[in-house]
Design an enzyme around this catalytic site. Sequence first.
Site, PDB file in Angstrom:
ATOM      1  N   CYS A   2     -96.406  -7.106  -6.733  1.00 37.59           N
ATOM      2  CA  CYS A   2     -95.204  -6.316  -6.553  1.00 37.59           C
ATOM      3  C   CYS A   2     -94.033  -7.066  -7.155  1.00 37.59           C
ATOM      4  O   CYS A   2     -94.166  -8.193  -7.623  1.00 37.59           O
ATOM      5  CB  CYS A   2     -94.946  -6.045  -5.074  1.00 37.59           C
ATOM      6  SG  CYS A   2     -96.294  -5.174  -4.236  1.00 37.59           S
ATOM      7  N   GLY A  28     -94.732  -2.842 -10.384  1.00 34.45           N
ATOM      8  CA  GLY A  28     -95.172  -1.884  -9.376  1.00 34.45           C
ATOM      9  C   GLY A  28     -94.587  -0.515  -9.629  1.00 34.45           C
ATOM     10  O   GLY A  28     -93.384  -0.387  -9.873  1.00 34.45           O
ATOM     11  N   ASN A 100     -94.209 -10.197  -2.051  1.00 36.79           N
ATOM     12  CA  ASN A 100     -95.106  -9.991  -3.178  1.00 36.79           C
ATOM     13  C   ASN A 100     -96.317 -10.875  -2.951  1.00 36.79           C
ATOM     14  O   ASN A 100     -96.184 -12.090  -2.819  1.00 36.79           O
ATOM     15  CB  ASN A 100     -94.405 -10.376  -4.490  1.00 36.79           C
ATOM     16  CG  ASN A 100     -95.374 -10.469  -5.656  1.00 36.79           C
ATOM     17  OD1 ASN A 100     -96.346  -9.712  -5.732  1.00 36.79           O
ATOM     18  ND2 ASN A 100     -95.123 -11.403  -6.562  1.00 36.79           N
ATOM     19  N   GLY A 101     -97.512 -10.268  -2.885  1.00 36.89           N
ATOM     20  CA  GLY A 101     -98.721 -11.058  -2.689  1.00 36.89           C
ATOM     21  C   GLY A 101     -99.672 -10.391  -1.716  1.00 36.89           C
ATOM     22  O   GLY A 101     -99.551  -9.199  -1.425  1.00 36.89           O
ATOM     23  N   TYR A 255    -100.698 -11.436 -18.279  1.00 42.42           N
ATOM     24  CA  TYR A 255    -100.488  -9.989 -18.206  1.00 42.42           C
ATOM     25  C   TYR A 255     -99.263  -9.542 -17.424  1.00 42.42           C
ATOM     26  O   TYR A 255     -98.443  -8.782 -17.927  1.00 42.42           O
ATOM     27  CB  TYR A 255    -101.728  -9.302 -17.612  1.00 42.42           C
ATOM     28  CG  TYR A 255    -101.536  -7.822 -17.367  1.00 42.42           C
ATOM     29  CD1 TYR A 255    -101.574  -6.915 -18.427  1.00 42.42           C
ATOM     30  CD2 TYR A 255    -101.285  -7.325 -16.088  1.00 42.42           C
ATOM     31  CE1 TYR A 255    -101.377  -5.551 -18.223  1.00 42.42           C
ATOM     32  CE2 TYR A 255    -101.088  -5.957 -15.877  1.00 42.42           C
ATOM     33  CZ  TYR A 255    -101.140  -5.080 -16.942  1.00 42.42           C
ATOM     34  OH  TYR A 255    -100.938  -3.749 -16.733  1.00 42.42           O
TER      35      TYR A 255
END
Length: 500
Positions: A2, A28, A100-101, A255
Amino acid sequence: MCGIVGFYGPEPVAADIVVGLTALQHRGQDAAGIVTFDDNFHLCKGNGLVNDVFKPKHVKKLKGNIGIGHVRYTTQGSNDSELAQPFTTSYPFGLGMVHNGNVINFREVAQRLHDKYHVLPKTSNDLELIMYTFASELRIKDLDRLSVVDIFDAVETTQELVKGAYATITVIAGHGLLAFNDPLGIRPLVLGCRQTPEGPVYAFASESTCFDYLGFDFVKNVGPGQAVFIDKNLKIHYKNPYNVPKAFCVFEHIYFAREDSVIHGRLVARERVRLGKILARKVMAAGIEPDMVIDVPSSGYFAASGLAEAIGVPYRRGLVKNNHMGRSFIVSSQAGREDVVKKKLNPIREFVEGKKVAVVDDSIVRGTTSRRIVRILREAGALEVYFISSAPPIVSPCIYGIDMAMSTELIAANYTEEEICRYIEADKVIYQDLSDLQELFAEERGHGGCFACFSGRYPTGDVTKYLRHIQEERESHRTKKDRQQVVSSVSAKAPEPTEH
């Protein structure tokens, strides 16, 4: 995976949060949310892109000079709008949090919250586990005399209890803005500052690219296990990082991160060029002689340009991307991913027709997207298609926030390189060597950088139990989704009710 932001300063922050989230939209696309605080929390969130969720009327209501924002990419749970972040709780003080995670020991954390603190999370979003663990540790302090040390003590206990990968930002109502990472620093988080006539505005963000759009200067990375607290006087306090190896996710460089972001002192675009140049040795050793090198836009561009330069072959933009389509990797279903690829990429026939084409992508995960790309190029008249991955074979599931948690979905975990080549219908498949990737990121390797999806060695230790739990959760959610689709289908076929 995210994207998160947090802002605190002497002026309203809602507009900055929206711009910051837009810069992180690549992280996201399922949902977006913002919460700000003045005398109360002001919350707006929902499914969709940032521009879909936040209209001028919403931004106008997001009052306050402190706030946080989130763009969601679903890795756990469903896409229900109730799972969109931020989350808030009224006690102690009032907390608003984003992360985030992925939490990997979610069952143990949930059980502890229930047994010790009698807390029952409302959703399946693991942010609640972090938030309620932190809140539970904070509330046992002397809340009338809450100090920075108390806040950092609560953070430290939370980091000890919650395992996995997480970068978090928290509004503590009336006190300030807090950010902290998991002890291994697997996910990125940076701190920036913008000077104004009224005083400094501080910002946390998943990537530094946010600061470029908003005129912020980079201050520092939030390190492994570190906590940073900005108090109500806009003074910064730091909790020293844990003395443990760093395990930053290398897939961020390959990426997920934007090319113009700088992560731990490395410009992402430059690292991707280097990935392409390293691949040149394998391309030449394979004896293939492409007429041109093209990329799968846009994450394959810099690796493709590096490869073309190294082997002395022209680079061409052979696939044109419809920028109004999202990133296929972070679409939640395989059918959806293939549909995005079909609609997103259009080959330039005049470039590829009758040519031997080396097409460079960031990675090969499930293989179906790669096969679709090969077919698109062949339909455009390509004579031969060589598919080149700037990442090594992905052989192990990620449990730290990337949606490839089940081994059965990973083509390289189940098939040989030759079998993969036949499956995606390419003339040749070439992967990056893991040893070359580790050498490129030697600093991260020396400090325990995370290469788990390529090597099967997880920085958090034995994760067998957690892998099973994650797989069970994913299968459970898929079963529920299938049931919902059946119910919806039946309802759609049912006769309309009549009025009497």
